[in-house]
Design an enzyme around this catalytic site. Structure first.
Site, short mmCIF file in Angstrom:
data_model
loop_
_atom_site.label_atom_id
_atom_site.label_comp_id
_atom_site.label_asym_id
_atom_site.label_seq_id
_atom_site.Cartn_x
_atom_site.Cartn_y
_atom_site.Cartn_z
N SER A 1 0.86 -1.18 0.00
CA SER A 1 0.00 0.00 0.00
C SER A 1 0.89 1.22 0.00
O SER A 1 2.06 1.16 0.40
CB SER A 1 -0.90 0.02 1.24
OG SER A 1 -1.61 1.24 1.35
N TYR B 1 -3.43 -0.26 10.22
CA TYR B 1 -3.24 -0.50 8.78
C TYR B 1 -1.82 -0.12 8.36
O TYR B 1 -1.12 -0.88 7.69
CB TYR B 1 -4.27 0.29 7.98
CG TYR B 1 -4.30 -0.06 6.51
CD1 TYR B 1 -5.00 -1.18 6.07
CD2 TYR B 1 -3.64 0.72 5.57
CE1 TYR B 1 -5.03 -1.52 4.72
CE2 TYR B 1 -3.67 0.39 4.23
CZ TYR B 1 -4.36 -0.73 3.80
OH TYR B 1 -4.38 -1.07 2.47
#
Length: 252
Positions: free
Chosen positions: A144, A157
């Protein structure tokens, strides 16, 4: 398209990046095991594949559960006999609450899906890939933009995606002796159900809420397919695929 004789597993294959990538692999002739926690989205993905869906296997699995992961890989080997590509795509986030208000359960839900799941699936892929003939295979991790910089209120996250980068490097090193290559694709603002909130605005580092541009998720699927089709003596170690004008490059 006829089978190309190659086998892939895609986790989180029912929606978003996983769905698009599974369809791309099926369309290129791969036999694909589609894994996810919910059956209905997986069935919808296979139906969307049309005739190529005849090379698909659906296995419900929770990537954070060791027994569930072992079952996923055992059924894949039973059905197809080998494994050439694993796309560690399954993952989740936590509610965007203040760091000090995040609960232990919210933290562990993200850790189990994003980090433990990546490890458990990678471990099972090693068991198959090192013992098959020809030996070897390819593992692709879904990183990501958060593997480099955080969004506000995103500690579970962001922390797990930073950890996935470490897992990618360790997997690349430990896989050399088995001819196992490992790549990481870092995605920024692909248009999926997870990023629908971008269209109404998301918090920025300086406190404002702004609408962010997105890109077609097919570009990520194309990148997954490109890396999957490389010979094992070549690798894309890290790739960033992002919406060009998203507020990532530069200070903001």
């Amino acid at each position: 398209m006829a089978s190309n004789g190659r086998v892939a597993i895609v986790t989180g294959a029912g929606t978003g990046i996983g769905k698009a990538s599974a369809l791309a692999l099926l369309g290129d002739g791969y036999s694909v095991t589609l894994s996810g926690r919910r059956l209905a989205p997986l069935e919808e993905t296979v139906a969307e594949a049309g005739d190529d869906g005849s090379r698909a296997l659906i296995v419900q699995a929770d990537v954070g559960d060791p027994d569930s992961v072992k079952n996923l890989f055992a059924k894949t080997k039973e059905a197809f006999g080998r494994l050439d590509v694993l796309f560690n795509n399954a993952g989740t986030g936590a509610p965007a609450v203040l760091l000090e208000d995040l609960t232990y359960d919210q933290w562990m839900t993200v850790v189990n899906a994003n980090l433990t799941g990546t490890f458990l699936c990678t471990q099972q892929a090693f068991h198959i890939m090192k013992d098959q003939d020809p030996m070897g295979g390819r593992i692709i991790n879904n990183g990501s933009i958060s593997a480099y910089v955080p969004r506000p209120n995103s500690i579970p996250y962001t922390a797990t995606k930073h950890a996935v980068t470490g897992a990618t490097r360790a997997t690349s090193l430990d896989g050399r002796k088995y001819n196992i290559a490992c790549s990481q694709i870092d995605v920024g603002n692909a248009a999926t159900p997870m990023t629908q909130r971008m269209s109404v605005g998301v918090p920025q580092a300086h406190g404002e809420v702004r609408v962010e541009p997105t890109m077609d998720v097919q570009h990520v699927a194309d990148a997954v397919l490109h890396i999957s089709n490389l010979p094992l003596d070549a690798n894309v170690q890290f790739m960033t695929v992002m919406a060009t004008q998203m507020p990532y490059i530069g200070r903001g």
